[in-house]
Design a protein around this motif. Structure first.
Motif, PDB file in Angstrom:
ATOM      1  N   LYS A   1       0.831  -1.213   0.000  1.00  0.00           N
ATOM      2  CA  LYS A   1       0.000   0.000   0.000  1.00  0.00           C
ATOM      3  C   LYS A   1       0.863   1.260   0.000  1.00  0.00           C
ATOM      4  N   PHE A   2       2.099   1.132   0.472  1.00  0.00           N
ATOM      5  CA  PHE A   2       3.057   2.228   0.435  1.00  0.00           C
ATOM      6  C   PHE A   2       4.341   1.731  -0.201  1.00  0.00           C
ATOM      7  N   ASP A   3       5.086   2.654  -0.782  1.00  0.00           N
ATOM      8  CA  ASP A   3       6.300   2.296  -1.511  1.00  0.00           C
ATOM      9  C   ASP A   3       7.548   2.410  -0.641  1.00  0.00           C
ATOM     10  N   ILE A   4       7.600   3.438   0.174  1.00  0.00           N
ATOM     11  CA  ILE A   4       8.769   3.712   1.019  1.00  0.00           C
ATOM     12  C   ILE A   4       8.285   4.025   2.427  1.00  0.00           C
ATOM     13  N   ALA A   5       9.014   3.540   3.406  1.00  0.00           N
ATOM     14  CA  ALA A   5       8.759   3.896   4.801  1.00  0.00           C
ATOM     15  C   ALA A   5      10.020   4.490   5.394  1.00  0.00           C
ATOM     16  N   MET A   6       9.876   5.609   6.074  1.00  0.00           N
ATOM     17  CA  MET A   6      10.960   6.128   6.890  1.00  0.00           C
ATOM     18  C   MET A   6      10.710   5.567   8.282  1.00  0.00           C
ATOM     19  N   THR A   7      11.510   4.587   8.661  1.00  0.00           N
ATOM     20  CA  THR A   7      11.201   3.790   9.844  1.00  0.00           C
ATOM     21  C   THR A   7      12.485   3.348  10.527  1.00  0.00           C
ATOM     22  N   ALA A   8      12.350   2.777  11.708  1.00  0.00           N
ATOM     23  CA  ALA A   8      13.512   2.231  12.404  1.00  0.00           C
ATOM     24  C   ALA A   8      13.982   0.965  11.707  1.00  0.00           C
ATOM     25  N   ILE A   9      15.291   0.808  11.570  1.00  0.00           N
ATOM     26  CA  ILE A   9      15.778  -0.422  10.942  1.00  0.00           C
ATOM     27  C   ILE A   9      15.442  -1.627  11.800  1.00  0.00           C
ATOM     28  N   ASP A  10      15.231  -1.421  13.095  1.00  0.00           N
ATOM     29  CA  ASP A  10      14.795  -2.527  13.944  1.00  0.00           C
ATOM     30  C   ASP A  10      13.484  -3.113  13.435  1.00  0.00           C
ATOM     31  N   ASN A  11      12.596  -2.268  12.898  1.00  0.00           N
ATOM     32  CA  ASN A  11      11.356  -2.773  12.328  1.00  0.00           C
ATOM     33  C   ASN A  11      11.616  -3.629  11.095  1.00  0.00           C
ATOM     34  N   VAL A  12      12.568  -3.221  10.281  1.00  0.00           N
ATOM     35  CA  VAL A  12      12.937  -4.000   9.098  1.00  0.00           C
ATOM     36  C   VAL A  12      13.431  -5.380   9.523  1.00  0.00           C
ATOM     37  N   VAL A  13      14.288  -5.403  10.533  1.00  0.00           N
ATOM     38  CA  VAL A  13      14.827  -6.668  11.041  1.00  0.00           C
ATOM     39  C   VAL A  13      13.709  -7.526  11.627  1.00  0.00           C
ATOM     40  N   ALA A  14      12.876  -6.923  12.452  1.00  0.00           N
ATOM     41  CA  ALA A  14      11.830  -7.673  13.148  1.00  0.00           C
ATOM     42  C   ALA A  14      10.902  -8.395  12.173  1.00  0.00           C
ATOM     43  N   TYR A  15      10.408  -7.687  11.172  1.00  0.00           N
ATOM     44  CA  TYR A  15       9.456  -8.301  10.246  1.00  0.00           C
ATOM     45  C   TYR A  15      10.158  -9.275   9.306  1.00  0.00           C
ATOM     46  N   SER A  16      11.409  -9.016   8.996  1.00  0.00           N
ATOM     47  CA  SER A  16      12.164  -9.951   8.157  1.00  0.00           C
ATOM     48  C   SER A  16      12.402 -11.270   8.876  1.00  0.00           C
ATOM     49  N   GLU A  17      12.471 -11.206  10.209  1.00  0.00           N
ATOM     50  CA  GLU A  17      12.777 -12.397  11.011  1.00  0.00           C
ATOM     51  C   GLU A  17      11.538 -13.040  11.633  1.00  0.00           C
TER      52      GLU A  17
ATOM     53  N   GLU B   1      11.547 -12.204  20.819  1.00  0.00           N
ATOM     54  CA  GLU B   1      10.944 -13.532  20.771  1.00  0.00           C
ATOM     55  C   GLU B   1      10.272 -13.722  19.420  1.00  0.00           C
ATOM     56  N   PRO B   2      10.348 -14.913  18.801  1.00  0.00           N
ATOM     57  CA  PRO B   2      11.130 -16.067  19.250  1.00  0.00           C
ATOM     58  C   PRO B   2      12.633 -15.779  19.202  1.00  0.00           C
ATOM     59  N   LYS B   3      13.357 -16.446  20.066  1.00  0.00           N
ATOM     60  CA  LYS B   3      14.773 -16.179  20.250  1.00  0.00           C
ATOM     61  C   LYS B   3      15.549 -16.511  18.985  1.00  0.00           C
ATOM     62  N   LYS B   4      16.370 -15.554  18.527  1.00  0.00           N
ATOM     63  CA  LYS B   4      17.252 -15.773  17.383  1.00  0.00           C
ATOM     64  C   LYS B   4      18.562 -15.046  17.625  1.00  0.00           C
ATOM     65  N   GLU B   5      19.642 -15.644  17.182  1.00  0.00           N
ATOM     66  CA  GLU B   5      20.939 -14.987  17.250  1.00  0.00           C
ATOM     67  C   GLU B   5      21.186 -14.322  15.908  1.00  0.00           C
ATOM     68  N   LEU B   6      21.158 -13.010  15.885  1.00  0.00           N
ATOM     69  CA  LEU B   6      21.275 -12.244  14.647  1.00  0.00           C
ATOM     70  C   LEU B   6      22.656 -11.604  14.584  1.00  0.00           C
ATOM     71  N   THR B   7      23.398 -11.930  13.540  1.00  0.00           N
ATOM     72  CA  THR B   7      24.796 -11.479  13.482  1.00  0.00           C
ATOM     73  C   THR B   7      25.192 -10.838  12.162  1.00  0.00           C
ATOM     74  N   ASP B   8      24.331 -10.892  11.139  1.00  0.00           N
ATOM     75  CA  ASP B   8      24.702 -10.416   9.808  1.00  0.00           C
ATOM     76  C   ASP B   8      23.930  -9.155   9.449  1.00  0.00           C
ATOM     77  N   PRO B   9      24.491  -7.964   9.691  1.00  0.00           N
ATOM     78  CA  PRO B   9      23.756  -6.731   9.388  1.00  0.00           C
ATOM     79  C   PRO B   9      23.459  -6.555   7.909  1.00  0.00           C
ATOM     80  N   GLY B  10      24.334  -7.080   7.034  1.00  0.00           N
ATOM     81  CA  GLY B  10      24.157  -6.913   5.600  1.00  0.00           C
ATOM     82  C   GLY B  10      22.915  -7.586   5.056  1.00  0.00           C
ATOM     83  N   LYS B  11      22.302  -8.443   5.835  1.00  0.00           N
ATOM     84  CA  LYS B  11      21.086  -9.135   5.414  1.00  0.00           C
ATOM     85  C   LYS B  11      19.905  -8.178   5.286  1.00  0.00           C
ATOM     86  N   TYR B  12      19.977  -7.038   5.954  1.00  0.00           N
ATOM     87  CA  TYR B  12      18.820  -6.163   6.077  1.00  0.00           C
ATOM     88  C   TYR B  12      18.949  -4.859   5.292  1.00  0.00           C
TER      89      TYR B  12
END
Length: 332
Positions: A77-93, A309-320
């Motif tokens: 519904k939207f093309d671009i979001a100005m948002t926290a990168i934590d949100n990008v990580v959270a939904y990707s994971e 949660e759920p618990k994940k060990e996230l170590t690769d910043p380039g993924k996001y």
């Protein structure tokens, strides 16, 4: 003669970074943002015509909270979001607060700031330890800056059972709830703390001082949209960074403050000037050039690995993130 006039018009459009086709493009880029002064670069880009000069137009929509923003970005519904990168990580994971009808395929294409995160409390709370047994508000309990807030409270000596997190919506809603003293404290984003402090509320901590390098705001989009709209995305990046360059020019200070007050009419001249000092601080303000900080993303991943949660060990910043569009935008 008619051909000569047409050729002159094309040359004129090209001088402003436009082609006839792009100038006639009817569909604007749909951008969804959190309300607040941290949208200053977008306001400048609109006011100074930087979007048009780079062949794009934008339609800006404020979001009530991160769930609405991310769900509607992911679902197209939207093309671009100005948002926290934590949100990008959270939904990707798979750790996002809202369910989506499609598989998230989002990424950050540029940086923005270090979050401008300030822990602010009601007047009778003078220190983090005073928050014991009280309610502290966040946007979503599992995304955004909730983990930053949790870390700040723990650094101040509080354990999880010593306080209660309450979901209260985006920064505008949290700010309003704080002023009504519905909760004892919340994490505000500059320049909201400027207004709160003027009303007698207390700043208890600055996240950048407690956490060090931290990537806050980013420009994010879907990989499919970016691939299909590369020219538009590059134009958006160029306009945004041009606006940042303009903002950081001291000669533009008075006009910059006027643009801020036009878009935030409740901000007094004094508070607008203080907001300028905060948001355009030489080392702690908007990230010059909207450069993304990989080390700052690592800090985000460390917090999410510790608390999410759920618990994940996230170590690769380039993924996001994918900076290929940014790199193209910075080339002449």
């Amino acid at each position: 003669m008619r051909k000569m006039i047409h050729a002159a018009m094309i040359a004129c459009l090209a001088a402003f970074g436009l082609t006839a086709a792009s100038a006639q493009s009817a569909k604007p880029i749909e951008v969804i943002v959190f309300p607040g002064g941290f949208n200053w670069p977008i306001w400048v880009a609109q006011d100074k015509g930087y979007f048009e000069k780079n062949g794009v137009s934008v339609k800006v929509t404020p979001t009530p909270n991160s769930q609405f923003q991310l769900k509607n970005l992911i679902e197209g519904k939207f093309d671009i979001a100005m948002t926290a990168i934590d949100n990008v990580v959270a939904y990707s994971e798979g750790q996002g607060a809202a369910k989506t009808d499609v598989q998230p395929d989002i990424f950050a294409f540029m940086g923005g700031d270090n979050g401008f995160l300030r822990l602010v409390a009601v007047p009778d709370v003078k220190a983090i330890s005073d928050l014991k047994g009280k309610q502290v508000s966040v946007d979503a309990l599992t995304t955004g800056y909730a983990f930053v807030l949790r870390k700040l409270l723990e650094n101040g000596g509080l354990k999880p059972g010593d306080f209660e997190f309450v979901s209260a919506g985006g920064v505008v809603q949290r700010y309003q709830a704080l002023l009504k003293k519905e909760h004892a404290a919340t994490l505000l984003i500059s320049p909201f703390e400027v207004n709160a402090e003027a009303e007698g509320f207390n700043r208890l901590a600055n996240a950048d001082e407690a956490l060090g390098r931290y990537q806050g705001l980013v420009g994010a989009t879907r990989r499919s949209w970016a691939k299909e709209n590369e020219k538009e995305l590059i134009g958006y990046i160029r306009a945004y960074t041009a606006a940042l360059d303009w903002l950081y020019d001291p000669a533009n200070k008075a006009e910059a403050i006027a643009i801020l007050r036009k878009n935030a009419p409740n901000l007094s001249e004094t508070l607008a000037a203080r907001s300028y000092d905060v948001l355009l601080h030489p080392s702690k303000g908007f990230t010059r050039g909207a450069v993304l900080d990989p080390e700052g993303v690592k800090t985000v991943l460390q917090l999410r690995s510790q608390y999410a949660e759920p618990k994940k060990e996230l170590t690769d910043p380039g993924k996001y993130y994918d900076l290929s569009y940014y790199d193209k935008a910075k080339k002449n």
